[in-house]
Write a protein that holds these residues in place. Structure first.
Motif, PDB file in Angstrom:
ATOM      1  N   ASP A 128       7.398  44.938  31.485  1.00 41.31           N
ATOM      2  CA  ASP A 128       6.275  46.135  31.679  1.00 41.31           C
ATOM      3  C   ASP A 128       5.022  45.760  30.690  1.00 41.31           C
ATOM      4  N   VAL A 129       5.227  44.676  29.909  1.00 41.63           N
ATOM      5  CA  VAL A 129       4.080  44.242  29.042  1.00 41.63           C
ATOM      6  C   VAL A 129       3.233  43.426  29.799  1.00 41.63           C
ATOM      7  N   VAL A 130       2.059  44.104  30.225  1.00 41.67           N
ATOM      8  CA  VAL A 130       1.029  43.201  30.879  1.00 41.67           C
ATOM      9  C   VAL A 130      -0.363  43.599  30.674  1.00 41.67           C
ATOM     10  N   CYS A 131      -1.138  42.509  30.118  1.00 42.38           N
ATOM     11  CA  CYS A 131      -2.431  42.494  29.578  1.00 42.38           C
ATOM     12  C   CYS A 131      -3.380  41.689  30.525  1.00 42.38           C
ATOM     13  N   ASP A 132      -4.647  41.954  30.245  1.00 44.45           N
ATOM     14  CA  ASP A 132      -5.556  41.271  30.949  1.00 44.45           C
ATOM     15  C   ASP A 132      -5.256  39.680  30.774  1.00 44.45           C
ATOM     16  N   VAL A 133      -5.022  39.345  29.395  1.00 50.25           N
ATOM     17  CA  VAL A 133      -4.898  38.010  28.990  1.00 50.25           C
ATOM     18  C   VAL A 133      -3.534  37.811  28.206  1.00 50.25           C
ATOM     19  N   ALA A 134      -2.813  36.686  28.707  1.00 50.65           N
ATOM     20  CA  ALA A 134      -1.763  36.075  28.249  1.00 50.65           C
ATOM     21  C   ALA A 134      -2.189  34.981  27.294  1.00 50.65           C
ATOM     22  N   PHE A 135      -1.949  35.079  26.142  1.00 51.26           N
ATOM     23  CA  PHE A 135      -2.545  34.018  25.174  1.00 51.26           C
ATOM     24  C   PHE A 135      -1.372  33.536  24.328  1.00 51.26           C
ATOM     25  N   SER A 136      -1.538  32.209  24.008  1.00 53.66           N
ATOM     26  CA  SER A 136      -0.487  31.497  22.944  1.00 53.66           C
ATOM     27  C   SER A 136      -0.751  30.321  22.379  1.00 53.66           C
ATOM     28  N   SER A 137      -0.873  30.226  21.035  1.00 52.83           N
ATOM     29  CA  SER A 137      -1.445  29.196  20.296  1.00 52.83           C
ATOM     30  C   SER A 137      -0.336  28.872  19.185  1.00 52.83           C
ATOM     31  N   LEU A 138      -0.207  27.441  19.306  1.00 49.48           N
ATOM     32  CA  LEU A 138       0.701  26.699  18.244  1.00 49.48           C
ATOM     33  C   LEU A 138       1.875  27.398  18.224  1.00 49.48           C
ATOM     34  N   CYS A 139       2.570  27.554  19.319  1.00 49.80           N
ATOM     35  CA  CYS A 139       3.989  28.460  19.618  1.00 49.80           C
ATOM     36  C   CYS A 139       4.689  27.263  20.118  1.00 49.80           C
ATOM     37  N   PRO A 140       5.663  26.653  19.152  1.00 51.31           N
ATOM     38  CA  PRO A 140       6.524  25.322  19.865  1.00 51.31           C
ATOM     39  C   PRO A 140       7.305  25.653  20.944  1.00 51.31           C
ATOM     40  N   PRO A 141       7.942  27.138  21.055  1.00 53.99           N
ATOM     41  CA  PRO A 141       8.896  27.670  22.104  1.00 53.99           C
ATOM     42  C   PRO A 141       8.339  27.691  23.261  1.00 53.99           C
ATOM     43  N   MET A 142       7.034  27.616  23.377  1.00 52.75           N
ATOM     44  CA  MET A 142       5.974  27.647  24.536  1.00 52.75           C
ATOM     45  C   MET A 142       5.837  26.516  25.408  1.00 52.75           C
ATOM     46  N   ASN A 143       6.275  25.395  24.617  1.00 52.66           N
ATOM     47  CA  ASN A 143       5.740  24.090  25.032  1.00 52.66           C
ATOM     48  C   ASN A 143       6.886  23.645  25.872  1.00 52.66           C
ATOM     49  N   ASP A 144       7.138  24.166  27.135  1.00 49.39           N
ATOM     50  CA  ASP A 144       7.908  23.722  28.166  1.00 49.39           C
ATOM     51  C   ASP A 144       7.535  24.296  29.431  1.00 49.39           C
ATOM     52  N   PRO A 145       7.697  23.786  30.490  1.00 47.70           N
ATOM     53  CA  PRO A 145       7.412  24.278  31.989  1.00 47.70           C
ATOM     54  C   PRO A 145       7.898  26.039  32.070  1.00 47.70           C
ATOM     55  N   GLU A 146       9.178  26.063  31.869  1.00 44.29           N
ATOM     56  CA  GLU A 146       9.541  27.569  32.109  1.00 44.29           C
ATOM     57  C   GLU A 146       8.697  28.424  31.150  1.00 44.29           C
ATOM     58  N   SER A 147       8.766  28.239  29.926  1.00 41.11           N
ATOM     59  CA  SER A 147       7.906  29.154  28.938  1.00 41.11           C
ATOM     60  C   SER A 147       6.657  29.189  29.297  1.00 41.11           C
ATOM     61  N   LEU A 148       5.861  28.170  29.779  1.00 48.32           N
ATOM     62  CA  LEU A 148       4.356  28.275  30.104  1.00 48.32           C
ATOM     63  C   LEU A 148       4.233  29.048  31.084  1.00 48.32           C
ATOM     64  N   LEU A 149       5.158  29.040  32.189  1.00 43.87           N
ATOM     65  CA  LEU A 149       4.741  29.898  33.415  1.00 43.87           C
ATOM     66  C   LEU A 149       5.100  31.312  33.249  1.00 43.87           C
ATOM     67  N   SER A 150       5.964  31.588  32.425  1.00 45.21           N
ATOM     68  CA  SER A 150       6.566  33.012  32.076  1.00 45.21           C
ATOM     69  C   SER A 150       5.342  33.646  31.682  1.00 45.21           C
ATOM     70  N   MET A 151       4.303  33.028  30.909  1.00 45.38           N
ATOM     71  CA  MET A 151       2.986  33.971  30.733  1.00 45.38           C
ATOM     72  C   MET A 151       2.470  34.400  31.692  1.00 45.38           C
ATOM     73  N   GLU A 152       2.573  34.091  33.157  1.00 46.57           N
ATOM     74  CA  GLU A 152       1.924  34.709  34.059  1.00 46.57           C
ATOM     75  C   GLU A 152       2.466  35.983  34.713  1.00 46.57           C
ATOM     76  N   ALA A 153       3.626  36.320  34.093  1.00 49.39           N
ATOM     77  CA  ALA A 153       4.238  37.423  34.442  1.00 49.39           C
ATOM     78  C   ALA A 153       3.524  38.698  33.583  1.00 49.39           C
ATOM     79  N   HIS A 154       3.090  38.416  32.325  1.00 52.08           N
ATOM     80  CA  HIS A 154       2.514  39.139  31.415  1.00 52.08           C
ATOM     81  C   HIS A 154       0.806  39.207  31.557  1.00 52.08           C
ATOM     82  N   SER A 155       0.266  38.691  32.644  1.00 48.95           N
ATOM     83  CA  SER A 155      -1.345  38.690  32.652  1.00 48.95           C
ATOM     84  C   SER A 155      -1.640  39.076  33.906  1.00 48.95           C
ATOM     85  N   LYS A 156      -2.729  39.895  33.918  1.00 49.67           N
ATOM     86  CA  LYS A 156      -3.493  40.436  35.048  1.00 49.67           C
ATOM     87  C   LYS A 156      -4.449  39.381  35.393  1.00 49.67           C
ATOM     88  N   ARG A 157      -5.206  38.769  34.695  1.00 47.91           N
ATOM     89  CA  ARG A 157      -6.145  37.710  34.957  1.00 47.91           C
ATOM     90  C   ARG A 157      -6.017  36.205  34.493  1.00 47.91           C
TER      91      ARG A 157
END
Length: 272
Positions: A128-157
């Motif tokens: 239920d945490v959904v914002c206009d923008v899902a942002f991530s910078s210099l976060c090593p665990p985000m550096n794979d396909p699954e984590s990258l695409l998981s951002m979309e579930a938390h973004s409206k735009r």
């Protein structure tokens, strides 16, 4: 093998060269390292780039005064604090309690009251945490396909992903090579997630930002810097220290080491 598979295979192979993987560090080890570094962590190497990224997002209307932002892996607030004067709310998510504690201390010092901390790793953020923008910078665990695409579930735009795109590994690469390790950070280059997103049909845009850092320090200070770096990943002994000293000494001029270099970061943007 399709284009997507080829890209992912190369991405995984390069990412495995990171010291944390090469030294067999697990999730608990990395958590401990992040907590220990929270009090000393600084974004000075990328501060001008961070300013430029926020300015670009504001000038293009991707972020505005009504925006809500989820900053995944926010750390001590490098971007959360930069966004906060220009947006409605920032949710700073991180798996390190110490990082979040310092984030909120920094926010309090600046009288910032629109940052909300969220203790969570990148794949456990509540749905239920959904914002206009899902942002991530210099976060090593985000550096794979699954984590990258998981951002979309938390973004409206928009989803915005920022990572290092430095060319070469400098003295650190030489240090690891002298210790018998083929380590690098090339697997975190923004080109890999960019090519992956394009391969699955995402209309992702990639741009690069640079910052020139001037740094000339005494030999002993440089030796201590790399001793601390290597000791984060493995135990130190006399032979290793001698090897590191030899590498540093080979770069010495008039008793100093020139660590000046151009820092480079890539920013990916795609619409949900």
């Amino acid at each position: 093998m399709g284009n997507e598979d080829i890209i992912c295979s190369e991405w995984i192979r390069e990412r495995a060269k990171h010291p944390s993987f090469g030294e067999g560090k697990d999730y608990e080890d990395m958590q401990r390292m992040w907590n220990e570094s929270a009090t000393t962590y600084s974004d000075s190497q990328y501060s001008a780039i961070s300013d430029d990224i926020v300015s670009a997002l504001l000038s293009e209307g991707i972020v505005n005064k009504d925006s809500t932002i989820l900053d995944i892996g926010c750390g001590t607030g490098s971007f959360a604090l930069r966004f906060s004067p220009h947006v409605s709310k920032v949710i700073g998510s991180d798996s390190s309690p110490k990082m979040l504690e310092r984030l909120m201390d920094n926010a309090s010092e600046r009288n910032v009251n629109n940052i909300e901390p969220l203790l969570s790793d990148c794949l456990s953020i509540p749905s239920d945490v959904v914002c206009d923008v899902a942002f991530s910078s210099l976060c090593p665990p985000m550096n794979d396909p699954e984590s990258l695409l998981s951002m979309e579930a938390h973004s409206k735009r928009y989803c915005i992903y920022v990572s290092s795109a430095n060319i070469g590994n400098g003295i650190e690469g030489e240090v690891w090579k002298a210790l018998g390790c083929d380590y690098s950070y090339s697997g975190y280059d923004t080109t890999y997630p960019f090519e992956y997103l394009r391969s699955i049909g995402k209309d992702a845009k990639l741009r690069f930002f640079t910052q020139r850092n001037q740094s000339i320090i005494p030999i002993e200070e440089c030796v201590n810097r790399y001793l601390r770096l290597v000791s984060k990943y493995r135990g130190m002994n006399g032979d290793m220290e001698h090897t590191i000293r030899d590498v540093i000494a080979s770069h010495a001029k008039d008793g100093n080491i020139d660590l000046s270099r151009e820092m480079r970061m890539g920013m990916l943007i795609w619409e949900v």
